[in-house]
Motif scaffolding. Structure first.
Motif, PDB file in Angstrom:
ATOM      1  N   TYR A  45      41.972  52.733  28.842  1.00  0.00           N
ATOM      2  CA  TYR A  45      40.820  53.083  29.669  1.00  0.00           C
ATOM      3  C   TYR A  45      40.393  51.862  30.475  1.00  0.00           C
ATOM      4  O   TYR A  45      40.046  50.827  29.906  1.00  0.00           O
ATOM      5  N   PHE A  46      40.425  52.002  31.800  1.00  0.00           N
ATOM      6  CA  PHE A  46      40.149  50.922  32.729  1.00  0.00           C
ATOM      7  C   PHE A  46      38.851  51.210  33.470  1.00  0.00           C
ATOM      8  O   PHE A  46      38.761  52.199  34.201  1.00  0.00           O
ATOM      9  N   GLY A  47      37.861  50.336  33.305  1.00  0.00           N
ATOM     10  CA  GLY A  47      36.617  50.475  34.055  1.00  0.00           C
ATOM     11  C   GLY A  47      36.836  50.097  35.509  1.00  0.00           C
ATOM     12  O   GLY A  47      37.660  49.239  35.829  1.00  0.00           O
ATOM     13  N   ASN A  49      34.145  49.249  37.621  1.00  0.00           N
ATOM     14  CA  ASN A  49      33.070  48.393  38.112  1.00  0.00           C
ATOM     15  C   ASN A  49      33.422  46.936  37.829  1.00  0.00           C
ATOM     16  O   ASN A  49      33.950  46.613  36.778  1.00  0.00           O
ATOM     17  N   ARG A  50      33.089  46.089  38.774  1.00  0.00           N
ATOM     18  CA  ARG A  50      33.211  44.646  38.551  1.00  0.00           C
ATOM     19  C   ARG A  50      31.850  44.135  38.103  1.00  0.00           C
ATOM     20  O   ARG A  50      30.820  44.682  38.511  1.00  0.00           O
ATOM     21  N   PRO A  51      31.812  43.065  37.308  1.00  0.00           N
ATOM     22  CA  PRO A  51      30.510  42.506  36.913  1.00  0.00           C
ATOM     23  C   PRO A  51      29.704  42.038  38.131  1.00  0.00           C
ATOM     24  O   PRO A  51      28.491  42.138  38.155  1.00  0.00           O
ATOM     25  N   ALA A  52      30.422  41.521  39.130  1.00  0.00           N
ATOM     26  CA  ALA A  52      29.781  41.105  40.383  1.00  0.00           C
ATOM     27  C   ALA A  52      30.717  41.498  41.509  1.00  0.00           C
ATOM     28  O   ALA A  52      31.918  41.269  41.435  1.00  0.00           O
ATOM     29  N   GLY A  53      30.184  42.133  42.521  1.00  0.00           N
ATOM     30  CA  GLY A  53      31.027  42.531  43.642  1.00  0.00           C
ATOM     31  C   GLY A  53      31.228  44.029  43.694  1.00  0.00           C
ATOM     32  O   GLY A  53      30.678  44.781  42.882  1.00  0.00           O
ATOM     33  N   PRO A  54      32.050  44.456  44.638  1.00  0.00           N
ATOM     34  CA  PRO A  54      32.246  45.893  44.853  1.00  0.00           C
ATOM     35  C   PRO A  54      33.075  46.530  43.746  1.00  0.00           C
ATOM     36  O   PRO A  54      33.788  45.846  43.009  1.00  0.00           O
ATOM     37  N   VAL A  55      32.985  47.851  43.659  1.00  0.00           N
ATOM     38  CA  VAL A  55      33.793  48.582  42.679  1.00  0.00           C
ATOM     39  C   VAL A  55      35.266  48.463  43.063  1.00  0.00           C
ATOM     40  O   VAL A  55      35.619  48.180  44.203  1.00  0.00           O
ATOM     41  N   ILE A  56      36.129  48.678  42.098  1.00  0.00           N
ATOM     42  CA  ILE A  56      37.572  48.652  42.332  1.00  0.00           C
ATOM     43  C   ILE A  56      37.919  49.918  43.107  1.00  0.00           C
ATOM     44  O   ILE A  56      37.604  51.031  42.667  1.00  0.00           O
ATOM     45  N   THR A  57      38.536  49.759  44.244  1.00  0.00           N
ATOM     46  CA  THR A  57      38.816  50.882  45.135  1.00  0.00           C
ATOM     47  C   THR A  57      40.048  51.660  44.687  1.00  0.00           C
ATOM     48  O   THR A  57      40.848  51.175  43.880  1.00  0.00           O
ATOM     49  N   ALA A  58      40.193  52.851  45.246  1.00  0.00           N
ATOM     50  CA  ALA A  58      41.376  53.679  44.970  1.00  0.00           C
ATOM     51  C   ALA A  58      42.649  52.952  45.402  1.00  0.00           C
ATOM     52  O   ALA A  58      43.677  53.025  44.712  1.00  0.00           O
ATOM     53  N   ILE A 123      42.338  42.809  33.072  1.00  0.00           N
ATOM     54  CA  ILE A 123      41.140  42.029  32.727  1.00  0.00           C
ATOM     55  C   ILE A 123      41.021  40.815  33.638  1.00  0.00           C
ATOM     56  O   ILE A 123      39.946  40.530  34.170  1.00  0.00           O
ATOM     57  N   GLN A 124      42.118  40.128  33.829  1.00  0.00           N
ATOM     58  CA  GLN A 124      42.117  38.922  34.674  1.00  0.00           C
ATOM     59  C   GLN A 124      41.935  39.265  36.151  1.00  0.00           C
ATOM     60  O   GLN A 124      41.097  38.678  36.829  1.00  0.00           O
ATOM     61  N   GLN A 125      42.709  40.207  36.650  1.00  0.00           N
ATOM     62  CA  GLN A 125      42.694  40.539  38.076  1.00  0.00           C
ATOM     63  C   GLN A 125      41.349  41.096  38.540  1.00  0.00           C
ATOM     64  O   GLN A 125      40.902  40.797  39.642  1.00  0.00           O
ATOM     65  N   PHE A 126      40.694  41.888  37.686  1.00  0.00           N
ATOM     66  CA  PHE A 126      39.467  42.572  38.112  1.00  0.00           C
ATOM     67  C   PHE A 126      38.217  42.110  37.356  1.00  0.00           C
ATOM     68  O   PHE A 126      37.199  42.791  37.372  1.00  0.00           O
ATOM     69  N   ALA A 127      38.292  40.950  36.701  1.00  0.00           N
ATOM     70  CA  ALA A 127      37.139  40.345  36.007  1.00  0.00           C
ATOM     71  C   ALA A 127      36.477  41.319  35.034  1.00  0.00           C
ATOM     72  O   ALA A 127      35.258  41.511  35.058  1.00  0.00           O
ATOM     73  N   GLN A 128      37.283  41.947  34.173  1.00  0.00           N
ATOM     74  CA  GLN A 128      36.772  42.926  33.212  1.00  0.00           C
ATOM     75  C   GLN A 128      36.561  42.277  31.843  1.00  0.00           C
ATOM     76  O   GLN A 128      37.197  41.276  31.513  1.00  0.00           O
TER      77      GLN A 128
END
Length: 142
Positions: A45-47, A49-58, A123-128
Motif C-alpha cells: 500500500y503506497f500513500g 501524499n507527500r509530507p511537504a509538497g504536492p501529491v504524487i501524480t498519476a 519511501i526514498q523517492q517520494f519522502a514517505q
C-alpha cells in the motif's frame, strides 16, 4: 437478545486477522491446494501524499510502476486505487488516497529482495514514512 461488547468483537476480529501471520523464522506447513499451485500474494500500500509538497501524480505513479515494479515482476501485477485512513500521532484522523499493488509470486530470496527494494525505493523517492506490506499464502490457477 444479549449484546456483544464492542471490545470482544474487536478482539475476535483481530485474532482471526492475525491467525495467518507467522514469524519469518518459524517453519510453516506448505499450503495444500485442491486447485492451482501454492504461491504467495503480497499486497503493498503506497500513500500518494507527500509530507511537504504536492501529491504524487498519476504520471509519477505510472513512471514508478514502469521503472521499478515491472522490471522486477515481469510475470504480472495488479494495481488498485485505495483510500487509506488511520489515527495520526496527535490523535487526529488522517485520510489519504493510495495505490494498492498486488503481486502473486513464488516465495524465495529473489522475490523478497525485489519487494523490499520496491518499498525502499518508494519511501526514498517520494519522502514517505512507510509502505505497508501484507503477505499471505494462496492457491493460484490460470
Amino acid at each position: 437478545m444479549k449484546s456483544i461488547p464492542v471490545l470482544a468483537v474487536a478482539a475476535v476480529t483481530m485474532t482471526l486477522l492475525l491467525s495467518g501471520c507467522v514469524a519469518p523464522t518459524q517453519k510453516t506447513t506448505p499450503l495444500k491446494c485442491s486447485v492451482g499451485e501454492p504461491m504467495t500474494q503480497t499486497t503493498l500500500y503506497f500513500g500518494l501524499n507527500r509530507p511537504a509538497g504536492p501529491v504524487i501524480t498519476a504520471t509519477e505513479w505510472q513512471s514508478y510502476v514502469d521503472q521499478q515494479v515491472t522490471p522486477r515482476f515481469k510475470e504480472g501485477l495488479s494495481v488498485f486505487d485505495a483510500k487509506g485512513q488511520w489515527l495520526g500521532k496527535e490523535g487526529k484522523l488522517a485520510r489519504e488516497n493510495s495505490k494498492a499493488l498486488m503481486l502473486i509470486h513464488v516465495p524465495g530470496a529473489a522475490s523478497e529482495q525485489n519487494i523490499e527494494a520496491l518499498r525502499s525505493q518508494y519511501i526514498q523517492q517520494f519522502a514517505q514514512d512507510s509502505v505497508m506490506r501484507i503477505d499471505m499464502p494462496v492457491c493460484v490457477a490460470f
